[in-house]
Scaffold this active site. Sequence first.
Site, PDB file in Angstrom:
ATOM      1  N   ASN A  12       8.801   5.735  -2.289  1.00  0.00           N
ATOM      2  CA  ASN A  12       9.444   4.866  -3.626  1.00  0.00           C
ATOM      3  C   ASN A  12       9.010   5.820  -4.973  1.00  0.00           C
ATOM      4  OD1 ASN A  12       9.967   2.814  -2.065  1.00  0.00           O
ATOM      5  ND2 ASN A  12       7.760   2.010  -2.215  1.00  0.00           N
ATOM      6  N   ASP A  14       7.586   4.954  -8.235  1.00  0.00           N
ATOM      7  CA  ASP A  14       6.374   3.935  -8.779  1.00  0.00           C
ATOM      8  C   ASP A  14       6.939   3.746 -10.376  1.00  0.00           C
ATOM      9  OD1 ASP A  14       5.471   3.385  -5.910  1.00  0.00           O
ATOM     10  OD2 ASP A  14       3.780   4.292  -6.603  1.00  0.00           O
ATOM     11  N   ASN A  44       3.079   8.887   0.300  1.00  0.00           N
ATOM     12  CA  ASN A  44       1.674   8.894  -0.167  1.00  0.00           C
ATOM     13  C   ASN A  44       0.913   9.693   1.036  1.00  0.00           C
ATOM     14  OD1 ASN A  44       2.491   7.866  -2.689  1.00  0.00           O
ATOM     15  ND2 ASN A  44       1.682   5.783  -2.169  1.00  0.00           N
ATOM     16  N   THR A 216     -10.382  -1.214   6.567  1.00  0.00           N
ATOM     17  CA  THR A 216     -10.918  -0.545   5.486  1.00  0.00           C
ATOM     18  C   THR A 216     -11.188  -1.669   4.535  1.00  0.00           C
ATOM     19  OG1 THR A 216      -8.610  -0.792   4.299  1.00  0.00           O
ATOM     20  CG2 THR A 216      -9.236   1.213   5.429  1.00  0.00           C
ATOM     21  N   GLY A 248      -5.566   3.444  -0.281  1.00  0.00           N
ATOM     22  CA  GLY A 248      -5.533   3.551   1.001  1.00  0.00           C
ATOM     23  C   GLY A 248      -4.686   4.397   1.797  1.00  0.00           C
ATOM     24  N   ASP A 249      -3.615   4.686   1.217  1.00  0.00           N
ATOM     25  CA  ASP A 249      -2.915   5.835   1.610  1.00  0.00           C
ATOM     26  C   ASP A 249      -3.251   7.091   1.783  1.00  0.00           C
ATOM     27  OD1 ASP A 249      -0.748   3.707   1.772  1.00  0.00           O
ATOM     28  OD2 ASP A 249       0.026   4.335  -0.405  1.00  0.00           O
ATOM     29  N   GLY A 288      -2.229   6.786 -10.732  1.00  0.00           N
ATOM     30  CA  GLY A 288      -1.137   6.932  -9.879  1.00  0.00           C
ATOM     31  C   GLY A 288      -1.361   7.286  -8.279  1.00  0.00           C
TER      32      GLY A 288
HETATM   33  O1  RIB Z   1       0.238   1.727  -1.181  1.00  0.00           O
HETATM   34  C1  RIB Z   1       0.757   2.030  -2.633  1.00  0.00           C
HETATM   35  C2  RIB Z   1       2.016   2.060  -2.615  1.00  0.00           C
HETATM   36  O2  RIB Z   1       2.685   0.844  -2.177  1.00  0.00           O
HETATM   37  C3  RIB Z   1       2.764   2.598  -3.838  1.00  0.00           C
HETATM   38  O3  RIB Z   1       2.918   3.861  -4.048  1.00  0.00           O
HETATM   39  C4  RIB Z   1       4.190   1.544  -3.951  1.00  0.00           C
HETATM   40  O4  RIB Z   1       5.215   2.658  -3.878  1.00  0.00           O
HETATM   41  C5  RIB Z   1       4.073   0.989  -2.639  1.00  0.00           C
HETATM   42  O5  RIB Z   1       4.876   1.481  -1.467  1.00  0.00           O
END
Ligand code: RIB
Length: 310
Positions: A12, A14, A44, A216, A248-249, A288
């Site tokens: 995405n 953002d 991410n 988490t 988290g990503d 970010g």
């Molecule tokens: O986990 C964060 C992400 O969730 C953001 O970057 C947004 O694009 C959504 O997918």
Amino acid sequence: MTGQVVVVGSANVDLVVDVPRHPAGGETILGGDLRRTPGGKGANQAVAAARAGGADTTFVGALGRDESGELLLASLAGAGVRTDTVERVDAPTGTALITVSPDGENAIVVAPGANSRVRVGAAQARRIAAADVVLAQLEIPLDTVIAAARERRAGALFVLNAAPSRDLPDALWDQLDVLVVNEHEAADLAGAGSGAATPEELAAALLARVPAVVVTLGAAGSLVAERGADAVRVPAAKVAAVDTTGAGDTYCGVLAASLAGSGRAGSGLLRAAHLAGSAGALAVTRPGAQDAVPDVADVVALAETLGKAS
Ligand code: RIB
């Protein structure tokens, strides 16, 4: 960490605004300047696996034929992620509308766009079959997630970050090697009928369906639970949170990278959680999502400082 990771998921652009507090329904508030940055849970996590985890990483996703798609490709490539399995489709690149409050907490709405077209074709299947770890989330069609899991080779791990929260069909539960969830997602998947409340209880309930669970816990770290072993709490480094978006990503990407380097889950999962926790802690100190992913050297240094990543 040198194994191969394939991340199958969303990308995405953002659109982020800092706000004094998140608005209530029907309310208008004024925020700061608009930022436009690369995001999406899948992209991410791919950036994190490559930059913060040091893994040979491929991203399987879909982007529109638009400028947002170019922004995302540049971010992925800049982190060293292979993008030859990313398809350009006749739909706008996914977009996330994000507000961030002064304590770093976010609220997110996603317009999926091209993410609804992510698929596992022949080229994607070949790359998945060569991976040590396949990592997915739930911002793309469930059929695609299931197809990706089924294409992995024997012995490779399928790791699912079950975000955003939704019910999982049996066909997906049956594929899981490692499930990564926050407490809300864990409660949703365990179901109200389970009576589980604490992270330990939630993990125990989920172990009925998956061999290993990581819950988490934000600033409190994480809980690692595997069948046949005591669950272990992994504390987090104390940091000042600026923006939790994508932390988290970052955690999931580094967890997958570490598991890919160590072969199978088991003894490797706990060490992976220590490294992932350090990466996530560093990520919240920067604004970010992909822009906040730290370098692998900083992740390892922090984990060693905490005395956990030997
Ligand atoms: O986990 C964060 C992400 O969730 C953001 O970057 C947004 O694009 C959504 O997918």
